[in-house]
Design an enzyme around this catalytic site. Structure first.
Site, short mmCIF file in Angstrom:
data_model
loop_
_atom_site.label_atom_id
_atom_site.label_comp_id
_atom_site.label_asym_id
_atom_site.label_seq_id
_atom_site.Cartn_x
_atom_site.Cartn_y
_atom_site.Cartn_z
CG ASP A 111 -0.08 -0.04 -4.14
OD1 ASP A 111 -0.21 0.39 -2.97
OD2 ASP A 111 -0.97 0.10 -5.01
CG ASP A 163 -5.65 -8.00 -6.93
OD1 ASP A 163 -5.79 -7.70 -5.73
OD2 ASP A 163 -6.59 -8.25 -7.70
CB ALA A 194 0.53 3.28 -4.81
CB THR A 195 -2.33 6.66 -2.90
OG1 THR A 195 -3.16 5.56 -2.46
CG2 THR A 195 -2.18 6.60 -4.41
N GLY A 196 -1.67 7.83 -0.26
CA GLY A 196 -2.15 8.03 1.11
C GLY A 196 -1.09 7.84 2.19
CE1 TYR A 225 -11.16 0.42 6.05
CE2 TYR A 225 -11.83 1.13 8.24
CZ TYR A 225 -10.93 1.16 7.20
OH TYR A 225 -9.78 1.92 7.31
N GLY A 244 0.80 -1.23 0.00
CA GLY A 244 0.00 0.00 0.00
C GLY A 244 0.82 1.27 0.00
CE LYS A 266 -8.09 -1.29 8.08
NZ LYS A 266 -6.73 -1.43 7.50
P1 NAD Z 1 -5.23 4.81 0.08
O1 NAD Z 1 -6.36 4.37 -0.76
O2 NAD Z 1 -4.54 6.08 -0.26
O3 NAD Z 1 -4.10 3.69 0.16
C1 NAD Z 1 -4.38 2.31 0.06
C2 NAD Z 1 -3.27 1.66 -0.70
O4 NAD Z 1 -3.57 0.25 -0.81
C3 NAD Z 1 -3.11 2.20 -2.14
O5 NAD Z 1 -1.75 2.39 -2.44
C4 NAD Z 1 -3.73 1.10 -2.97
O6 NAD Z 1 -3.25 1.04 -4.30
C5 NAD Z 1 -3.37 -0.14 -2.15
N1 NAD Z 1 -4.22 -1.29 -2.48
C6 NAD Z 1 -5.58 -1.31 -2.52
N2 NAD Z 1 -6.01 -2.51 -2.92
C7 NAD Z 1 -4.92 -3.28 -3.13
C8 NAD Z 1 -4.73 -4.62 -3.58
N3 NAD Z 1 -5.76 -5.40 -3.90
N4 NAD Z 1 -3.46 -5.08 -3.69
C9 NAD Z 1 -2.41 -4.27 -3.40
N5 NAD Z 1 -2.52 -3.00 -2.98
C10 NAD Z 1 -3.77 -2.50 -2.85
O7 NAD Z 1 -5.79 4.85 1.57
P2 NAD Z 1 -5.14 5.19 2.99
O8 NAD Z 1 -6.18 5.96 3.70
O9 NAD Z 1 -3.77 5.72 2.87
O10 NAD Z 1 -5.12 3.75 3.65
C11 NAD Z 1 -3.95 3.13 4.12
C12 NAD Z 1 -4.34 2.22 5.28
O11 NAD Z 1 -4.78 3.03 6.36
C13 NAD Z 1 -5.49 1.26 4.95
O12 NAD Z 1 -5.21 0.00 5.52
C14 NAD Z 1 -6.67 1.91 5.63
O13 NAD Z 1 -7.65 0.97 5.98
C15 NAD Z 1 -6.00 2.51 6.85
N6 NAD Z 1 -6.75 3.58 7.49
C16 NAD Z 1 -7.07 4.70 6.79
C17 NAD Z 1 -7.79 5.69 7.43
C18 NAD Z 1 -8.20 6.95 6.71
O14 NAD Z 1 -9.01 7.73 7.25
N7 NAD Z 1 -7.69 7.22 5.52
C19 NAD Z 1 -8.19 5.54 8.78
C20 NAD Z 1 -7.84 4.38 9.45
C21 NAD Z 1 -7.13 3.40 8.80
#
Ligand code: NAD
Length: 253
Positions: A32, A41, A10-12, A149, A8, A153
């Site tokens: 990713d 995947d 790539a983004t966020g 979800y 994960g 978690k």
């Molecule tokens: P995001 O969508 O920016 O990042 C998710 C990453 O997972 C992306 O890089 C995406 O390409 C990758 N991904 C998705 N499906 C995939 C697959 N099938 N195979 C490989 N890679 C895959 O979101 P984020 O908010 O940065 O989330 C990161 C983590 O933080 C997640 O586990 C999310 O549940 C958790 N989280 C996020 C928040 C929030 O508010 N954003 C809050 C609590 C927890």
């Protein structure tokens, strides 16, 4: 310099952590579905197996850490949420246990402040923890996205706590971070959803310490949890959520 593998990136939140670790001179192997060193995947066992083989080829002498950050929002199809948020994380962690053990490294799982909203006794959480993917995905299929979800978690956090002792015997620290609402593509998808958008916006307005976190604020804490400075942090769940868990569950910790 340390070597980490992560999903994960790539983004966020994952992208912010990858950039911070790289800027500090560490090697990061990013797995990713979109872009990274290894494109896979992770909702499929084939993708996980290939990613594990590639990490082993690149890091035969070990990893200082593994971070399971890939995740999907509550608005994704429930089966895929279950497959990525729970099974991809635990299968990848278990599959890299040998490499992390070689360097007495650390594993950091990305949970959520929604995890405590589900009880451990919930049939979906129990199905995750039974470690049999096909029936768990069947149960997930019949549940709402938010339930899957939060359940994924919750189960991930319990998996981490149940495994702390056996991994610690091999010199590996397991921990989880539980972010609150963070400004990422995942959150933007939820905000854009017809049913969940308003609920999430209302919730974010109630966060005691501001509305949403920036991904870098979560990554800062993750970087600390991975570092040698955190070498007695083991089995911990760090809520980095602007006080929302404390607001909702003041009497529990
Ligand atoms: P995001 O969508 O920016 O990042 C998710 C990453 O997972 C992306 O890089 C995406 O390409 C990758 N991904 C998705 N499906 C995939 C697959 N099938 N195979 C490989 N890679 C895959 O979101 P984020 O908010 O940065 O989330 C990161 C983590 O933080 C997640 O586990 C999310 O549940 C958790 N989280 C996020 C928040 C929030 O508010 N954003 C809050 C609590 C927890």
């Amino acid at each position: 310099m340390k070597r980490y593998a992560m999903t994960g990136g790539a983004t966020g939140i994952g992208a912010a952590l990858r950039k911070q670790l790289s800027a500090a001179g560490h090697e990061v192997i990013s797995i990713d579905i979109k872009e990274g060193d290894i494109i896979a995947d992770l909702s499929t066992q084939e993708g996980r197996d290939r990613a594990l083989a590639e990490v082993h080829a690149r890091a035969a002498d070990g990893l200082d850490g593994f971070i399971a950050c890939a995740g999907l929002p509550p608005v994704a199809p429930p089966r895929i949420i279950a497959a990525v948020n729970y099974f991809a994380a635990v299968v990848m962690a278990a599959g890299l246990r040998d490499l992390v053990g070689k360097r007495r490294g650390t594993v950091l799982l990305v949970s959520s402040n929604s995890a405590p909203m589900m009880p451990t006794a919930h049939p979906l959480v129990q199905a995750f923890l039974a470690d049999d993917e096909a029936p768990a995905l069947e149960i997930a299929e019949g549940e709402a996205g938010q339930t899957v979800y939060a359940g994924s978690k919750h189960a991930l956090t319990v998996w981490m706590r149940r495994n702390v002792v056996s991994w610690a015997k091999e010199g590996v620290r397991l921990n989880a971070i539980a972010p609150g609402i963070t400004d990422t593509p995942l959150t933007q998808q939820v905000f854009a959803d017809e049913d969940l958008g308003d609920v999430m916006r209302d919730f974010s307005a109630s966060v005691p310490w501001g509305k949403t976190a920036q991904p870098e604020q979560i990554a800062n804490v993750m970087r600390f949890m991975l570092s040698d400075e955190a070498d007695f942090v083991c089995g911990s769940v760090f809520f980095v959520d602007g006080g929302s868990d404390a607001m909702l569950r003041s009497d529990q910790f």
